[in-house]
Design an enzyme around this catalytic site. Sequence first.
Site, mmCIF file in Angstrom:
data_model
loop_
_atom_site.group_PDB
_atom_site.id
_atom_site.type_symbol
_atom_site.label_atom_id
_atom_site.label_comp_id
_atom_site.label_asym_id
_atom_site.label_seq_id
_atom_site.Cartn_x
_atom_site.Cartn_y
_atom_site.Cartn_z
ATOM 1 N N PRO A 63 1.431 -0.902 0.017
ATOM 2 C CA PRO A 63 -0.297 -0.120 -0.046
ATOM 3 C C PRO A 63 1.177 1.212 -0.096
ATOM 4 O O PRO A 63 2.432 1.212 0.202
ATOM 5 C CB PRO A 63 -0.987 0.137 1.315
ATOM 6 C CG PRO A 63 -0.856 -1.464 1.445
ATOM 7 C CD PRO A 63 0.508 -2.533 1.376
ATOM 8 N N ARG A 64 0.395 2.479 -0.391
ATOM 9 C CA ARG A 64 0.735 3.373 -0.206
ATOM 10 C C ARG A 64 1.696 3.980 0.566
ATOM 11 O O ARG A 64 2.666 4.745 0.555
ATOM 12 C CB ARG A 64 0.028 4.840 -1.146
ATOM 13 C CG ARG A 64 -0.688 4.791 -2.765
ATOM 14 C CD ARG A 64 -1.610 5.316 -3.559
ATOM 15 N NE ARG A 64 -1.749 5.065 -4.453
ATOM 16 C CZ ARG A 64 -2.536 5.909 -5.874
ATOM 17 N NH1 ARG A 64 -3.056 6.543 -4.962
ATOM 18 N NH2 ARG A 64 -3.000 5.357 -6.452
ATOM 19 N N ASP A 65 1.153 4.078 1.810
ATOM 20 C CA ASP A 65 1.559 4.585 2.801
ATOM 21 C C ASP A 65 2.820 4.132 2.929
ATOM 22 O O ASP A 65 3.633 4.209 3.202
ATOM 23 C CB ASP A 65 0.859 4.931 3.772
ATOM 24 C CG ASP A 65 -0.280 3.249 4.360
ATOM 25 O OD1 ASP A 65 -0.158 2.064 3.412
ATOM 26 O OD2 ASP A 65 -1.108 3.367 5.394
#
Lengths: 540, 219
Positions: free
Chosen positions: A358-360
Site C-alpha cells: 500500500p502507498r503509505d
Amino acid sequence: MTIQIPYAAALAAIASGSAPPVRSDDLPVETLLARFHPDHGPRARVPLRIGANAGDACHPELARLLESNALIDDLDLARATPLATDVLVIGGGGAGAAAAVTAARQGARVIIAGKLRIGDSNTVMAEGGIQAAVGAEDSLQRHFDDTVRGGHGRGEHMLIAQMVRDAPDVIRWLIDLGMAFDLSQDKALGQTLVRKRAGGTTAARILCHRDFTGLEMMRVLREAVELQGGIEQFMRCPAVELLSHEDGSCAGAVLYDLERRSFLLVRANAVVLATGGSGRLHLQGFPTSNHYGATADGLVLAYRLGARMRDLDSFQYHPTGVAWPRHLAGGLISEAARSAGAVLLNGLGERFVDELQPRDVVAAAILRECAEQRGIMRDGETGVFLDVRGALAARPDLLERDLVSLGHLAAKCGLDPRTEPFLIYPTLHYQNGGIEIDGDGATAVPGLFCAGEVTGGIHGRNRLMGNALLDIISFGRRAGARAAEARPPHAPGRGGLSHVHRWRRELARAGLPADLRAPQLYPTYGNFALRRGTTDRGNP
Amino acid sequence: MRETVHLTIDGCEVAADPTQSILQAYARSGAELTANVGCLGQGVCGSCRCLIRKDQERQVSTALACETRVEAGMQVSFIDHFLPAHVHRYDLSDIRDSWGLLGQIRAVFPEAAYCRHCSGCDRACPKGLPVQSGVASAVAGDLAAAAAVFDPCVMCNLCTLACPENIRPNHLGLFVRRAIAALTLRPVDLMRRLRDIETGAMTVEGPQPATASGEPAEG
Ligand SMILES: Cc1cc2nc3c(=O)[nH]c(=O)nc-3n(C[C@H](O)[C@H](O)[C@H](O)COP(=O)(O)OP(=O)(O)OC[C@H]3O[C@@H](n4cnc5c(N)ncnc54)[C@H](O)[C@@H]3O)c2cc1C
Ligand code: SF4
Ligand code: SF4
Ligand code: FES
C-alpha cells in the site's frame, strides 16, 4: 539538511544492470509508519476547538482554515444577484459532473458551479485507472476486503460494500456515456477488459484507458454535461459560502463571479458539494500532485454549516512524485509504472521495499531511506530512483501503449527511461478523510449532499489506487439522484447567513481570531484577494 | 546563481528562472492567477492555452503554458475560454441503430464535409495531433482512424478556434469516440459480473479475515 548520496555515485551503483540487491532491515509496518509517515509525529495533528468535531484530531493547517471566519457578510448578500434552481452542484470534477448529469436526467433543473472551468480538476489528471471486480477469479467480496484492509480497517463497511457492488454498473454507465476502456481481447462479443494490479489488491482489478484514464473520463463527462438539457454552467464562479435556513438546513450557496467581480446568490432545494481535495494546501511543505483548485474549500464550507467530518488528520502521500527537475516537482508518476515492473532503488542501488505494498507503506519506506541518508541528491533535490529500465527491456512496447504519459513525462524531465532512472520523492496526493456521508451522499445537514474526494469514510485512512475514480462516480450518481428528489422547504424563507452569525459567536467564545478568513479558493501563489485594495485577503 | 530571463506575459514584464514553465513564471510574478490554469504542469486539462511569439520571430504559435518553458524575449498572451455560440448537439442514446452511424455523424457535424484543408487545426494543436486527417477520416467513415487521432486530445479547443468552417474538430473526434464506445464496447467479463449481481449469485458479506482467502495479509 540531511546528507544524501550524490547523483553520480548513485548512478554508478546501479550501472551494472544486474538484479539489484535487497535490503534486509525491514521494520514492522506499524513501526515504519509511526516513524516515517508524515501523518505521524508532532506536526501532524491538533484537536479542533469548535464545530461539530470539537475535540477531534485534525491537521493543524487544515484546522486553521476550518476554524476561520466567513469571507462574506449580510451586506454582500443584499447586493448579490439572486438565482434559483432545484439542484446546485458545486465543483466541476468527476463527482460533480456525474451528480449534475444524473440529477438533470431525472428532470431537475441543475446549476453547476466551478471555480475554474468544468473539468479542471483532480479527475482529469488521474492516470492509473478505476477499480471494478470483473475478473472471473475476482469477486465483490475480495474488492471489499482489499478496500477495508487497505484503509487499515477504518473505512465504513456499509459505504464500501455499496461502492464495490456499484462498481460494475459504474463501468457500464461510463461506457454508455461513451467512455472507452482498454481491451485485452478484442473479438466481437467476446471482448474482455484489460485488468491491472495495484498496490494492496489481491486481484488484477484496475480498468483503464491507457495511462490517462481520468482524461478519458473527464472529457466524456464534460461533453455529457455540456450537451445535457437542464444544466446551466457557472464557471469561474467559486462558492464562497453556503446559505442556511433558520433551522440550520442548507438553502443554497453564494458564488463569486470572477468575470464580473460580483456575488451570485443561488437558492436550491438541495446542494451537492463536490469540491474535491486539498493538496494545494501543501501540508508540511510537501509538493503536491493535485490540480490548482484543490484548496479544501468544501470542507471549510460544510463544517461551518454544521456537517460532521472524519479522519481529518489522514492524507495520502503518493510514493512516486517527481523530485527532479525542480520545476516539475510533485508531478505524479503513476503507480502503473510499478504495476508494470518498475523498481525503487536507494543511493546504494538497493531495493528497500516491495513496490506493490500500500502507498503509505511505500511512501514511508522512501522517506526512511532519505532520513537515513541513503537517498540521492541531484541539483539540490532529494529522492530515490524509480527504475523502469528492466520493465522496458522486458517489454519494449510499454511506452507506446500502456505508459504513454510516462514517456511524455520522461521527455519533459529530459531523460530516457530506457537508460536512466527517475528521481522521485513522495508527493501530497489525496485527502483520505472528509465530510461524513450516508449511502446517498447525505450529510448531517439537511439539504446538503456531498460526493467525491471531499467526503470521508470510504477509504478509511488509506486509499487504494483506482478506488477514488470509482467512489466519485458511484457516490456522485447517488447524490445527484437523491438531490433531484429534494422538495422545496416547507417554510420557504430566502436563506441567509444565520449559521455564519452563530459561527462568529463560537469563534469569539473560543477566543479565536475573526480576521482569518476562508475558504482559501486559490493557492497562496495565486495572489487572489476577494476584496481588492483592502487587507481583507481571502488567503491570510 | 541561476540566470534570469525576461519576457512579457499578458502585457506584464516578467523575470523568470529559465527552468520554469510560462505558467509558473506568471504565478511567481505576483499576477493574480484564477483562470487558464488547471492541472498546472501535467498538460492534460487544456486550460492554459496561450499565443506565443518568440524573440525575433514574426510567427505566432499556440501552446499550453504549463508545458512550455520560458525563453528570453518571449511574448505570451493567454486565450480565455468562452462558451461557443454554436454547439453541435446530440444525444448518444438516440443512436441505438449503429447501422445509421455514418449518417448521424453527417447530421450532427454537417460542416465537416466542407473542410477546406487549410491545416489551421494542425498548426494550432499543442499536442501535435494530425487533426485535419482525423476530420477527413471521420467524414470518409474510417472511424477507427478518426478515433485514434483524437485519442490523446486534451480538449483545449484550439483547433475549434482555428477552424474557419466551424467544424469543431475535437468535438467531432469525441463524438466518434463516444459513439464507438457506447455502441460497440461490450466486454463479456463485465457483462457476466453484472449478471452475477443482478441475479443475486454474487453478494458482499461483511469483512472476512485477510487470511481466509489464502492471500497473504497486507500488513
Ligand atoms: C495526479 C493524480 C492522479 C490520480 N490517479 C488516480 C487513479 O489512477 N485512480 C483513482 O482512482 N484516483 C486517482 N486520483 C484521485 C482522483 O483523481 C481524485 O480523488 C478524484 O478525481 C476526485 O474527484 P472529485 O470530483 O471529488 O474532485 P475533483 O476532480 O478535484 O473536482 C473538484 C472540482 O471542484 C472545484 N472546486 C474546488 N473548490 C471549489 C469552490 N469553492 N467552488 C467551486 N468549485 C470548486 C475544483 O476546481 C474542481 O474542478 C488521482 C489524483 C491525482 C491528483
Ligand atoms: S485536437 Fe484540438 S482540442 Fe485536441 S489537443 Fe489538439 S488542438 Fe486541442
Ligand atoms: S481548420 Fe477546419 S477547415 Fe482547416 S483543415 Fe482543419 S478542419 Fe479543415
Ligand atoms: S494547466 Fe492543464 S494543460 Fe496546462
